[in-house]
Design a protein around this motif. Sequence first.
Motif, PDB file in Angstrom:
ATOM      1  N   PHE A 611       0.901  -1.313   0.032  1.00 52.28           N
ATOM      2  CA  PHE A 611      -0.119   0.077   0.076  1.00 52.28           C
ATOM      3  C   PHE A 611       0.701   1.307  -0.060  1.00 52.28           C
ATOM      4  O   PHE A 611       0.631   2.249  -0.771  1.00 52.28           O
ATOM      5  N   TYR A 612       1.814   1.057   0.788  1.00 47.59           N
ATOM      6  CA  TYR A 612       2.914   2.232   0.985  1.00 47.59           C
ATOM      7  C   TYR A 612       3.452   2.724  -0.253  1.00 47.59           C
ATOM      8  O   TYR A 612       4.057   3.919  -0.546  1.00 47.59           O
ATOM      9  N   ASP A 613       3.908   1.790  -1.226  1.00 50.66           N
ATOM     10  CA  ASP A 613       4.758   2.074  -2.381  1.00 50.66           C
ATOM     11  C   ASP A 613       3.624   3.101  -3.090  1.00 50.66           C
ATOM     12  O   ASP A 613       3.980   3.960  -3.839  1.00 50.66           O
ATOM     13  N   LEU A 614       2.366   2.466  -3.245  1.00 53.22           N
ATOM     14  CA  LEU A 614       1.467   3.491  -4.132  1.00 53.22           C
ATOM     15  C   LEU A 614       1.215   4.728  -3.293  1.00 53.22           C
ATOM     16  O   LEU A 614       1.084   5.616  -4.102  1.00 53.22           O
ATOM     17  N   LYS A 615       1.063   4.562  -2.274  1.00 53.30           N
ATOM     18  CA  LYS A 615       0.968   5.942  -1.459  1.00 53.30           C
ATOM     19  C   LYS A 615       1.997   6.997  -1.607  1.00 53.30           C
ATOM     20  O   LYS A 615       1.705   8.121  -1.851  1.00 53.30           O
ATOM     21  N   ALA A 616       3.143   6.454  -1.786  1.00 56.97           N
ATOM     22  CA  ALA A 616       4.324   7.313  -2.068  1.00 56.97           C
ATOM     23  C   ALA A 616       4.148   8.012  -3.465  1.00 56.97           C
ATOM     24  O   ALA A 616       4.415   9.253  -3.662  1.00 56.97           O
ATOM     25  N   ASP A 617       3.734   7.196  -4.397  1.00 59.33           N
ATOM     26  CA  ASP A 617       3.704   7.880  -5.827  1.00 59.33           C
ATOM     27  C   ASP A 617       2.397   8.868  -5.709  1.00 59.33           C
ATOM     28  O   ASP A 617       2.539   9.827  -6.540  1.00 59.33           O
ATOM     29  N   VAL A 618       1.316   8.681  -5.239  1.00 54.46           N
ATOM     30  CA  VAL A 618       0.013   9.382  -5.138  1.00 54.46           C
ATOM     31  C   VAL A 618       0.598  10.762  -4.200  1.00 54.46           C
ATOM     32  O   VAL A 618       0.266  11.700  -4.894  1.00 54.46           O
ATOM     33  N   GLU A 619       1.320  10.551  -3.348  1.00 57.68           N
ATOM     34  CA  GLU A 619       1.664  11.812  -2.642  1.00 57.68           C
ATOM     35  C   GLU A 619       2.719  12.629  -3.408  1.00 57.68           C
ATOM     36  O   GLU A 619       2.692  13.927  -3.398  1.00 57.68           O
TER      37      GLU A 619
END
Length: 792
Positions: A611-619
Amino acid sequence: MKFSEQWLRSLVNPPVDRDELVARLSMSGLEVDAVTPVAGAFSGVVVGEVLSVDPHPDADKLRVCQVSDGQATLQVVCGAPNVRQGLKIPFATLGAVLPGDFKIKKAKLRGVESNGMLCSASELQISEENDGLMELADDAPVGQSLRDYLMLDDASIEIGLTPNRGDCLSLTGLAREVGAIYAVPYTAVDVPNVAPAHDETRPVELLASNACPRYLGRVIRGVDLSRPTPLWMVERLRRSDIRSIDAAVDVTNYVMLELGQPMHAFDLAQIEGGIRVRMAEEGEKLVLLDGQEVALRANTLVIANHARPLAIAGVMGGEHSGVSAGARDLFLESAFFDTIALAGTARSYGLHTDASHRFERGVDYTLARRAMERATQLLLDIVGGEAGPITEAVKEEALPKVEPITLRAERVSRMLGLDVPSADIERMLTSLELDVNATEPGTWQVGVPSHRFDLSLEVDLIEEIGRLYGYNRLPVRYPQARLAPTARAEARSELPALKRLLVARGYQEAITYTFIDQKLFELFAPDTQPLKLANPISAELSIMRTSLWPSLTKALLHNLNRQQNRVRLFESGLRFVGQLENLQQDMMLAGLISGSRLPEGWTAGRESVDFYDLKADVEAILANAGAAGDFHFAPGSHHALHPGQTAAVMRGERCIGYIGALHPELARELGIEQAVYLFELELAQVAPGMLPAFRELSRFPEVRRDLALVVEKGVAAESLLNDMREQAGEFLTDLKLFDVYEGKGIDPDRKSLAVGLTWQHPARTLTDEETNATMQRILTSLEQRFNATLRK
């Protein structure tokens, strides 16, 4: 459309080879998709005749045959079930070479000598049929080379026509086009009128004359459908990808390919009373020729008798419209159907036929009688019988009206970029059978023939001139314009910049249809009413999407099925929410990741994305315009996402998108076995940002304090951090969560959050007393609001 090169050259034969012809067709707008030999590479195969068939002494399934090759009688052992005395077959003689470089040699099969091989169609790569020997006509000349007898030095050419070129869905149309391209004459099919031999007719009523303004019928009595279709017709049909069935069906298919007019032959015994061309009654049942029963809709045009519907007009006949082997009398149909009336009818029933393909693109409204005469003559030549008079029902005012077009030489020069001589313009347009009349120098009135229903504007004629002149011969000129540079909005994330950002982070852009399959729609949005297309491209593309996720997951599945297990895709496009009366169209940016975190390599680990890999891209996307502080993540729920791994992306109090893991049940339904994480954002809400502003750097030291707080597991870290910001004062410069711990030494219902706080005063050094007082204020507030305690 697929056709035989030899068939085309029998109508028009330009002095060029196959490669040149194919290239020129593509350059003139008739793109050639494939060129396929009509048979495999073989030699030494002749027409043979089986003189006798005897049982094999040591094998029940083998036969010992005496075969003539026109010069000698040879013994051949054969196991084909249809071998019999008197049969004409392809005979591979000793020394022959079959496809795959298979050489025929003298052999012994179970102790019996065999001098050659009797061949099936599949063994010669003529067709895929492999149910026995290829049977030739009774009058096939024994000993003649099979390649010469069947004229197998030929190729099937497949062209991908654009929807406006329905006139080229026939050999006549293609011959006309090739003749115009190479300025050579083409031979029109000779169609004599067949004189009636009896007076029997069937009445025809046009009860939906706007949808069918012209319908012709003819009774043919005394046919013998046991007679085989001639080999030349069977071969031309096969090379056009149409299987031979019986003479009645083959003739109507042949005329459709030759002239472009779809036709149908009814069993006269099935027509009760007469023919009625009408709209179907809602829910009326019809069993089609393929055995499928459909419930007709009221907007469907049907061909009916006085008792029941017989066929869906222009699409497919019903079970009572077919011609059986025992039929003695036929009713031949030839009609013109309005393109708009038939548009989408076939697809709405999950059908697509050669007839519907042509009628949906337009058929010459004057062609029906010519096709009727041609089909009649062919049937009489093949199966015998006597033809009656043609019955024609027509509503002239409902037929298409073609207006002449004014063409100006000045306009031609301006659009094509060169001066085309007037004589060349007249020659090119006349070669397309357009009626060209000069009204004054450099101006013409051009009459459009009935088969070119795609020509209605001056630019259409200019396009025809450009095609025939040759696109590759048109001059290349770079466009020129006086352009003033425009200011780039610094406080805004433009879509190209966001695309480059995602590409730099390892994503690839996907471009998919805005239409999706209804089943896929229901998986992602089960509680939403779909917006259905009235005229979909296909049944799988019939619903307007309310999210970009269905298309992206389908693209993901396409990659996974091809062993591409590390996938990062993004797409920008519209979603459609609501129905036509309140339709909302939003530009969205969506993406997904799946597979390993890093590309395979000796320095890379094998961890999968989370989840946090994608969250970093969204951020990174949210921070692109410099307004990262305006956004935050909150626990959310979405029917397509995992209940425990879903976050709503918020801008202030507004939800602008979602991020999370694909719901396990949905992944199972789609056949995806690895974790998938998705995001989707409203582009209009992501784009606005803020201008960067300079703030003088402090010359005084920072003060940092770390806190390890124990709170209930259900407490969101975001809420905790927001409260700390409120209590930390104006000199707080940095606040970060750097550790989360659950496990040994911590209450199972609680978690430990480690937070770092940094202060810096712009004009002086902060004292310990000030910092300690601020820390105490923060701890007191956290204890009161969240029951937080310091970890010991």
